[in-house]
Design a protein around this motif. Structure first.
Motif, short mmCIF file in Angstrom:
data_model
loop_
_atom_site.label_atom_id
_atom_site.label_comp_id
_atom_site.label_asym_id
_atom_site.label_seq_id
_atom_site.Cartn_x
_atom_site.Cartn_y
_atom_site.Cartn_z
N GLU A 117 0.82 -1.13 0.05
CA GLU A 117 0.16 0.07 0.08
C GLU A 117 0.93 1.15 0.02
O GLU A 117 0.25 2.45 -0.30
N HIS A 118 2.12 1.11 0.33
CA HIS A 118 3.22 2.22 0.46
C HIS A 118 2.92 3.33 -0.67
O HIS A 118 2.93 4.59 -0.33
N PRO A 119 3.26 2.83 -1.93
CA PRO A 119 3.05 3.83 -2.90
C PRO A 119 1.68 4.79 -3.04
O PRO A 119 1.80 5.76 -3.51
N PHE A 120 0.60 4.07 -2.52
CA PHE A 120 -0.73 4.92 -2.60
C PHE A 120 -0.46 5.96 -1.47
O PHE A 120 -1.10 6.90 -1.51
N LEU A 121 0.17 5.55 -0.34
CA LEU A 121 0.37 6.62 0.65
C LEU A 121 1.09 7.81 0.25
O LEU A 121 1.05 8.87 0.62
N VAL A 122 2.29 7.56 -0.55
CA VAL A 122 2.96 8.68 -1.00
C VAL A 122 2.46 9.45 -2.00
O VAL A 122 2.34 10.83 -2.09
N GLN A 123 1.51 8.88 -2.73
CA GLN A 123 0.45 9.27 -3.54
C GLN A 123 -0.24 10.31 -3.05
O GLN A 123 -0.64 11.64 -3.23
N LEU A 124 -0.81 9.59 -1.72
CA LEU A 124 -1.68 10.52 -1.02
C LEU A 124 -1.20 11.70 -0.35
O LEU A 124 -1.79 12.84 -0.34
N SER A 125 0.13 11.62 0.15
CA SER A 125 0.83 12.58 1.04
C SER A 125 0.90 13.62 -0.18
O SER A 125 1.21 14.90 0.58
N GLN A 126 0.85 13.83 -1.44
CA GLN A 126 1.02 14.78 -2.34
C GLN A 126 -0.24 15.42 -2.57
O GLN A 126 -0.08 16.64 -3.32
N MET A 127 -1.45 15.23 -2.05
CA MET A 127 -2.45 15.94 -2.18
C MET A 127 -2.93 16.84 -0.90
O MET A 127 -2.47 16.66 -0.10
N PRO A 128 -3.21 18.16 -1.52
CA PRO A 128 -3.61 19.12 -0.34
C PRO A 128 -4.72 18.94 0.38
O PRO A 128 -5.68 18.06 0.22
N GLY A 129 -5.02 19.77 1.43
CA GLY A 129 -5.87 19.90 2.19
C GLY A 129 -6.26 19.13 3.53
O GLY A 129 -7.38 18.93 4.10
N PHE A 130 -5.08 18.17 3.86
CA PHE A 130 -5.36 17.07 4.91
C PHE A 130 -3.67 16.82 5.28
O PHE A 130 -2.86 17.23 4.54
N ARG A 131 -3.80 16.22 6.44
CA ARG A 131 -2.19 15.82 7.02
C ARG A 131 -2.24 14.31 7.13
O ARG A 131 -3.23 13.71 7.84
N LEU A 132 -1.09 13.53 6.60
CA LEU A 132 -0.91 12.31 6.70
C LEU A 132 0.05 12.08 7.70
O LEU A 132 1.30 12.58 7.61
N VAL A 133 -0.38 11.17 8.81
CA VAL A 133 0.61 10.78 9.95
C VAL A 133 0.70 9.41 9.98
O VAL A 133 -0.37 8.80 9.55
#
Length: 208
Positions: A110-126
């Motif tokens: 799933e990690h590549p999708f988290l990297v993709q998710l982290s590049q989107m604005p409007g929220f914080r990924l932790v």
């Protein structure tokens, strides 16, 4: 009486087995089969009852459990130490909290999708690093990329229990008010990201 007879003169013929004893024997023989069929039915039901990532959480709509987790020692991002996880960081903006570990094979998927998710604005990924070795966790993020703005170390798994984590990976969406809005169980894939996680993030962003 013939010489081949097994009964003595004057003795009564042997009694047939009591019906209740025969029933007990049959029951003992059938019990393993019944148990097997029950387990098979349970597994079949779980397999075809729907998407396991849709398993409801008792925490949905409730205030997120307390967070006070230390940072992953030595983890850097953009030249700065990556902070740990504290409850105060969940308020004021939508937060996506991902439970991961370096020893977790689905976490790698799933990690590549988290990297993709982290590049989107409007929220914080932790990230919540679950029962992991610090060195292995750093190497994992060094190899696959660090999408997390903060990483808290849950060395003994106590915080994961408080959050109702079934296994690794799991992902939570926390609203601006600090309440859990959604829970995704299992690894995120392309379909889960597009059809499930992103729409729920948008809902949380639109909420007051």
């Amino acid at each position: 009486m013939s010489a081949s007879s097994d009964t003595l003169p004057g003795s009564p013929p042997p009694e047939p087995p009591a019906p209740e004893k025969t029933g007990r024997r049959r029951l003992l023989v059938l019990l393993p089969l019944v148990a097997f069929l029950a387990l098979a039915g349970l597994f079949y039901g779980r397999l075809f009852s729907g998407d396991p990532s849709r398993v409801p959480s008792a925490l949905i709509g409730r205030q997120a459990p307390a967070l006070d987790l230390p940072a992953l020692e030595g983890l850097m991002r953009d030249g700065q130490p990556v902070p740990g996880l504290v409850s105060a960081a969940l308020n004021g903006e939508v937060t996506v909290l991902n439970v991961f570990a370096s020893w977790c094979v689905p976490c790698r998927d799933e990690h590549p999708f988290l990297v993709q998710l982290s590049q989107m604005p409007g929220f914080r990924l932790v990230g919540l690093n679950y029962k992991d070795d610090a060195g292995n966790a750093r190497r994992f993020l060094g190899r696959f990329g660090n999408p997390y703005a903060a990483v808290g170390v849950d060395a003994n798994g106590r915080t994961a229990i408080d959050w109702g984590v079934y296994g690794v990976p799991e992902t939570f969406i926390i609203g601006k008010d600090g309440r859990i809005a959604y829970k995704f169980i299992g690894p995120i894939d392309a379909q889960g990201l597009k059809e499930r996680l992103l729409p729920e993030i948008e809902k949380a962003q639109a909420a007051n």
